[in-house]
Write a protein that holds these residues in place. Structure first.
Motif, mmCIF file in Angstrom:
data_model
loop_
_atom_site.group_PDB
_atom_site.id
_atom_site.type_symbol
_atom_site.label_atom_id
_atom_site.label_comp_id
_atom_site.label_asym_id
_atom_site.label_seq_id
_atom_site.Cartn_x
_atom_site.Cartn_y
_atom_site.Cartn_z
ATOM 1 N N ARG A 574 0.819 -1.222 0.000
ATOM 2 C CA ARG A 574 0.000 0.000 0.000
ATOM 3 C C ARG A 574 0.850 1.268 0.000
ATOM 4 O O ARG A 574 0.325 2.379 0.091
ATOM 5 C CB ARG A 574 -0.951 0.013 1.199
ATOM 6 N N GLY A 575 2.164 1.124 -0.113
ATOM 7 C CA GLY A 575 3.033 2.267 -0.313
ATOM 8 C C GLY A 575 3.565 2.907 0.947
ATOM 9 O O GLY A 575 4.174 3.979 0.879
ATOM 10 N N ALA A 576 3.352 2.297 2.109
ATOM 11 C CA ALA A 576 3.902 2.864 3.339
ATOM 12 C C ALA A 576 5.423 2.723 3.346
ATOM 13 O O ALA A 576 5.962 1.770 2.787
ATOM 14 C CB ALA A 576 3.301 2.158 4.548
ATOM 15 N N THR A 577 6.078 3.677 3.986
ATOM 16 C CA THR A 577 7.539 3.646 4.042
ATOM 17 C C THR A 577 7.969 3.096 5.387
ATOM 18 O O THR A 577 7.749 3.724 6.428
ATOM 19 C CB THR A 577 8.117 5.051 3.852
ATOM 20 N N LEU A 578 8.551 1.918 5.361
ATOM 21 C CA LEU A 578 8.970 1.244 6.588
ATOM 22 C C LEU A 578 10.463 0.956 6.557
ATOM 23 O O LEU A 578 11.066 0.791 5.488
ATOM 24 C CB LEU A 578 8.217 -0.076 6.772
ATOM 25 N N GLY A 579 11.026 0.893 7.739
ATOM 26 C CA GLY A 579 12.390 0.427 7.921
ATOM 27 C C GLY A 579 12.432 -0.529 9.090
ATOM 28 O O GLY A 579 11.515 -0.553 9.908
ATOM 29 N N MET A 580 13.471 -1.329 9.166
ATOM 30 C CA MET A 580 13.558 -2.279 10.275
ATOM 31 C C MET A 580 15.020 -2.457 10.679
ATOM 32 O O MET A 580 15.946 -2.128 9.931
ATOM 33 C CB MET A 580 12.910 -3.613 9.914
ATOM 34 N N ALA A 581 15.194 -2.991 11.877
ATOM 35 C CA ALA A 581 16.533 -3.299 12.395
ATOM 36 C C ALA A 581 16.369 -4.323 13.510
ATOM 37 O O ALA A 581 15.264 -4.532 14.024
ATOM 38 C CB ALA A 581 17.229 -2.033 12.917
ATOM 39 N N ALA A 582 17.466 -4.956 13.877
ATOM 40 C CA ALA A 582 17.414 -5.987 14.913
ATOM 41 C C ALA A 582 18.677 -5.926 15.754
ATOM 42 O O ALA A 582 19.648 -5.239 15.409
ATOM 43 C CB ALA A 582 17.266 -7.371 14.271
ATOM 44 N N ALA A 583 18.656 -6.635 16.880
ATOM 45 C CA ALA A 583 19.828 -6.676 17.751
ATOM 46 C C ALA A 583 19.784 -7.919 18.622
ATOM 47 O O ALA A 583 18.707 -8.416 18.962
ATOM 48 C CB ALA A 583 19.880 -5.417 18.640
ATOM 49 N N ALA A 584 20.964 -8.404 18.956
ATOM 50 C CA ALA A 584 21.112 -9.476 19.944
ATOM 51 C C ALA A 584 21.866 -8.870 21.112
ATOM 52 O O ALA A 584 23.094 -8.973 21.203
ATOM 53 C CB ALA A 584 21.863 -10.654 19.346
ATOM 54 N N TYR A 585 21.133 -8.201 22.011
ATOM 55 C CA TYR A 585 21.768 -7.448 23.092
ATOM 56 C C TYR A 585 22.499 -8.392 24.033
ATOM 57 O O TYR A 585 21.888 -9.254 24.675
ATOM 58 C CB TYR A 585 20.705 -6.645 23.848
ATOM 59 N N LYS A 586 23.805 -8.251 24.110
ATOM 60 C CA LYS A 586 24.676 -9.083 24.947
ATOM 61 C C LYS A 586 24.474 -10.574 24.650
ATOM 62 O O LYS A 586 24.784 -11.433 25.467
ATOM 63 C CB LYS A 586 24.449 -8.782 26.430
ATOM 64 N N HIS A 587 23.861 -10.878 23.501
ATOM 65 C CA HIS A 587 23.594 -12.253 23.043
ATOM 66 C C HIS A 587 22.662 -13.013 23.991
ATOM 67 O O HIS A 587 22.661 -14.237 24.010
ATOM 68 C CB HIS A 587 24.904 -13.023 22.845
#
Length: 717
Positions: A574-587
Motif C-alpha cells: 500500500r506504499g507505506a515507508t517502513l524500515g527495520m533493524a534488529a539486535a542481539a543485546y549481549k547475546h
C-alpha cells in the motif's frame, strides 16, 4: 626514516601492558571503583526477613531508577512465600544492612538477581515449613501454603506465630542442599511471577510521598553549593572568602579536595549568592587549549589521527571476501556526545559526627559512594553509612557521586548536616558524557547473497574504563586495555566468513562513561544501518537476509514474528515507508523493530513503531512493556534530537531548551509483542533502544531516497 611511535605503541613496546597492571594492583593509589561482583554465597539470605507483625521485609539489592526492579523482584519473593505483592515490605537497604552487591547497570538485575532473590525467599519458606510442621504435628509435605499461613488437617498457623518469643524477626538460615524454587515452575503453576502486577510504591509516588534523596530533611540541616569553573579544565587560582562570609545567611566558606571551594548557608539561595560573592579567579584556557578541548571530542578527526589499536575480531580473509563481492558499501556513520538527561538532578545530604559520616543519596552503587566519601574524609569505609533512595532516572549517569562527596566535606567544614542539590545546568555540564563515535564500515555481498566480508573500524571514548572513574594520573594505564563497553555491539550477530573489527577508545579531555547501553547504542545503530545499505546494494530482502544470516535461532525467530506483526508485506504493497533493524543485546536478549515514517516539507515523522522482544522468561510483563516503550521513545530521541554541544571549551547545551530529548508530540503509536520462553530471564532495560533508532533512520532512507549518516538526523545531511 622510521615513523615515531605513538604513545600506546611505545608503552606496549616497553612492556608496560603487563607492568602497568602489576603496578596498579599493588599501588596504594588504586582509585575507588564501582562494585562489579555479584552477591557472595549466602549473602542473599539477609535480603528477606519475616517480622513479628507478619510482614515480610525485602531489602531490594538493586537500585530503583524507574525500571521497576523493585516490583519484579518483590514478585519473586511473593511467589516463593505464597504471598500477594502487597504483603511485601520492599525497602532500599543502607550499606550496613546487606553485604555489598554489584552496581545497578547493564540491564542485568533480573538476569543476575532473580535466582538469588528466589533462593533467599525459598530458604525462609523452608524454615517456616519446618516450624509449622512441628507446630501442627504433621510432615512438611502435608502442609498447604496459603497467604501468610500454613494449614493441615483442619488446623492453621500464621507466619507470625512461628516466631519464638525471643525473635523480633526471622532471617533464613543457610540450607543444606538446594531448596525448590516455586518461581521456576511452569508458567501455568505460578501465581505472581509472569503476571501483571501493580507498581511497588505506586501510592507513595502518586501521592508525592515517595522520598527521593532531594526530599531528605535533617534537623539543623544547611545548604551547600560549590564553585564550578567556566571551562573544562580551568584551574582555580583564588577567591574572596571574606566577601562571601559577609553575605546574609552564609554559615561557612569551605575549601575542599582537588582545589575546590564551596559555601554553606541557611538557604539554597544564600549559598548560591555566596558562590557569586567569592568572585573566583580561574586560570582560563588559552585559545589553543580551548581548540584542543573542542577538537579532542571530535571523533571524526580522532578516527583518522588516532590508533585503531584493538582488534577484537579477525576471522577469515578480507581480501578473499572482496574478490568474491559483487556489491559493496564503504560508509561512515557518526553519533554525537550525549547527556544522560535524567529527570532528577543528583543530590546528597551528609552528616559528619565523631562516629563517622552518614550520607543520603540516590546512586546506582551506594558502596561506590561509601568508598568515595570515606576517602574524601580520610575515614575507614566502615565508618561511612549510605542511605540509598529511589532515583529519578539514571541511564548510567548516577554512578558518579559528586554531590554526596561535596556534601560530606562541606558538612565537616561547617559542623552541620549539609545538603547539596545540583541544578539542571550542573547535572548536564558536569556529569560525564556518553562519548561520540565514528564508524567506517566496508562490506560486500557475493552473487549468492552471502555476506562476503565485513570490516568495521570505529573510534569512540572509554566507557567502562571510564575517564570519569579513573584519576587523571592513571589514565595512561586505562588506555592500555581495550574497553569492552566501548566495543559492545560491534560483534555482528550475523554469519560472516571474513570479518574484522578494529577500534580505538580515545580518551577526551571531557570525562566520558556509560550512557544507555554503553557502546551497544551507537555501534548497533551503525551496524544495522550499514547492513541495510548492504542489503539495498545487493537488491535483497531485509527480513529474509537477516534471518538467513542470524547466528542465533532466537534472533531469526523475532525477525520472522516482526514481519507478520508489523504487516510488513501488506504495508509495502500500500506504499507505506517502513524500515527495520534488529539486535542481539549481549547475546541474551533478542529484538526486532520496525518503523513507519513520513516526510512532509522536509519534516520527518515516525508514524508507528512495532517491536518483537525476547528476553526469556518474563517476570513482570507490564514492567517489561514499559521498559520497551521507554527504549522506543529514547530511540526516537537518539534519531532526531539528542546531542551534547561543546563551544569554547564548555558544554553549551545545559538545559532541556538546548539539549533536546523526545517530546510527547514525537511519540508515535507503539505495538509490542513479548516472546516469553523457557530461557532464563535476561535484560530489557536497553535492548530495544539502538535498533529503534536504526529502524527509523533506515525507514527515512527509503522515504528520502538518500541517507543521513550522522545523528541527530538532518534533512539536509
Amino acid at each position: 626514516m622510521t615513523a615515531p611511535l605513538s604513545r600506546r605503541e611505545f608503552l606496549k613496546a616497553a612492556g608496560w601492558t603487563a607492568g602497568g597492571v602489576t603496578i596498579l594492583s599493588g599501588c596504594s593509589l588504586i582509585p575507588v571503583l564501582p562494585s562489579f561482583d555479584g552477591p557472595s554465597a549466602g549473602s542473599e539470605l539477609s535480603w528477606v526477613q519475616l517480622w513479628r507483625d507478619g510482614r515480610v521485609r525485602f531489602f531490594c539489592p538493586r537500585a530503583e531508577m524507574g525500571q521497576g526492579i523493585a516490583t519484579g523482584l518483590s514478585q519473586v519473593v511473593a511467589e516463593e512465600l505464597g504471598l500477594e505483592l502487597g504483603d511485601i515490605d520492599c525497602r532500599y537497604p543502607r550499606t550496613d544492612e546487606i553485604q555489598k552487591v554489584a552496581m545497578t547497570v547493564a540491564s542485568q538485575s533480573i538476569e543476575e538477581y532473580f535466582e538469588p532473590t528466589a533462593r533467599a525467599a525459598a530458604t525462609l519458606r523452608t524454615e517456616l515449613e519446618r516450624r509449622a510442621a512441628r507446630r501442627l504435628g504433621v510432615a512438611p509435605s502435608a502442609l498447604l501454603l496459603e497467604r501468610g499461613r500454613f494449614s493441615a488437617a483442619g488446623a492453621r498457623v500464621a507466619f507470625a506465630e512461628l516466631l519464638s518469643a525471643d525473635e523480633d524477626a526471622l532471617l533464613p538460615a543457610a540450607e543444606q542442599g538446594r531448596v525448590p524454587l516455586l518461581s521456576q515452575r511452569a508458567a501455568s503453576q505460578r501465581r505472581v511471577v509472569g503476571r501483571d502486577a501493580p507498581l511497588v510504591h505506586a501510592e507513595r509516588l502518586l501521592s508525592g510521598r515517595e522520598v527521593y534523596s532531594r526530599d531528605v530533611r535533617l534537623p539543623e540541616m544547611a545548604f551547600g553549593a560549590v564553585a564550578r569553573p567556566p571551562q573544562i579544565g580551568a584551574a582555580l587560582e583564588g577567591f574572596d572568602a571574606d566577601a562571601a562570609r559577609g553575605g546574609a545567611g552564609v554559615i561557612a566558606v569551605v575549601e575542599g579536595p582537588a582545589n575546590a571551594v564551596g559555601v554553606v548557608a541557611e538557604t539554597p539561595m544564600a549559598a548560591t549568592e555566596g558562590i557569586a560573592a567569592l568572585a573566583c579567579r580561574w586560570r582560563a584556557l588559552t585559545p589553543e587549549e580551548v581548540a584542543e578541548v573542542d577538537r579532542a571530542v571530535d571523533v571524526d578527526a580522532l578516527s583518522v589521527s588516532g590508533d585503531l589499536d584493538h582488534t577484537p575480531e579477525d576471522e577469515g580473509s578480507l581480501s578473499v571476501g572482496r574478490e568474491r563481492a559483487t556489491a559493496e558499501i564503504d560508509v561512515r556513520y557518526d553519533t554525537p556526545l550525549t547527556a544522560h538527561a535524567s529527570m532528577e538532578p543528583r543530590s546528597g545530604v551528609a552528616r559528619v559526627t565523631e562516629e563517622g559520616c552518614e550520607v543520603w543519596t540516590g546512586s546506582q552503587d551506594p558502596w561506590f559512594v561509601q568508598g568515595h566519601v570515606a576517602r574524601a574524609l580520610g575515614l575507614d569505609v566502615e565508618r561511612v553509612v549510605v542511605h540509598n533512595h529511589r532515583i529519578g532516572g539514571a541511564f548510567g549517569g548516577r554512578l558518579l557521586c559528586q554531590a554526596s562527596v561535596e556534601a560530606a566535606w562541606l558538612a565537616r567544614g561547617a559542623g552541620r548536616p549539609v545538603k547539596v542539590q545540583w541544578t539542571r545546568e550542573e547535572e548536564t555540564a558536569w556529569n560525564y558524557a556518553g562519548p561520540g563515535f565514528s564508524h567506517r564500515i566496508q562490506a560486500g555481498v557475493d552473487a549468492d547473497g552471502e555476506i562476503a566480508y565485513w570490516h568495521h573500524r570505529m573510534a569512540g571514548g572509554p566507557i567502562l574504563i571510564s575517564s570519569a572513574l579513573i584519576p587523571d594520573h592513571l589514565h595512561w594505564a586505562g588506555d592500555l586495555a581495550p574497553d569492552p563497553g566501548t566495543r559492545r555491539g560491534t560483534d555482528l550477530p550475523y554469519r560472516v566468513a571474513n570479518r574484522r573489527v578494529d577500534f580505538a577508545d580515545v580518551r577526551a579531555p571531557m570525562p566520558t562513561g556509560a550512557w544507555r547501553g554503553l557502546g551497544a547504542a551507537p555501534n548497533t545503530f551503525a551496524v544495522e544501518c550499514a547492513l541495510d545499505e548492504l542489503i539495498s546494494a545487493g537488491d535483497l530482502d531485509p527480513f529474509s537476509f537477516r534471518q538467513r544470516h542470524a547466528l542465533d535461532p532466537r534472533l531469526a525467530s523475532v525477525l520472522e514474528r516482526l514481519r507478520a506483526f508489523a504487516g510488513w508485506d501488506a504495508a509495502q504493497e500500500r506504499g507505506a515507508t517502513l524500515g527495520m533493524a534488529a539486535a542481539a543485546y549481549k547475546h541474551v536478549t533478542f529484538v526486532a523493530v520496525a518503523a513507519q515514517v513520513s516526510v512532509a516539507d522536509g519534516a520527518p515523522r515516525v508514524e508507528k513503531l512495532w517491536c518483537v522482544h525476547d528476553c526469556g522468561t518474563v517476570i513482570a510483563p507490564d514492567r517489561v512493556r514499559a521498559q520497551i516503550e521507554g527504549n522506543l521513545v529514547w530511540g526516537v530521541g537518539m534519531a532526531f534530537r539528542e546531542a551534547l554541544v561543546l563551544e569554547a571549551g564548555r558544554v553549551a547545551t545545559t538545559n532541556f531548551d538546548g539539549y533536546r530529548v523526545a517530546r510527547m508530540s514525537d511519540v508515535p503509536p507503539m505495538e509490542i509483542e513479548l516472546v516469553s520462553t523457557d530461557a532464563a530471564p535476561s535484560g530489557a532495560g536497553e535492548a530495544a533502544f539502538a535498533p529503534a533508532a536504526a529502524a527509523i533512520v533506515n525507514a527515512l532512507a527509503r522515504a528520502e531516497r538518500r541517507r543521513s549518516r550522522r545523528l541527530p538526523w538532518r534533512a539536509s545531511a
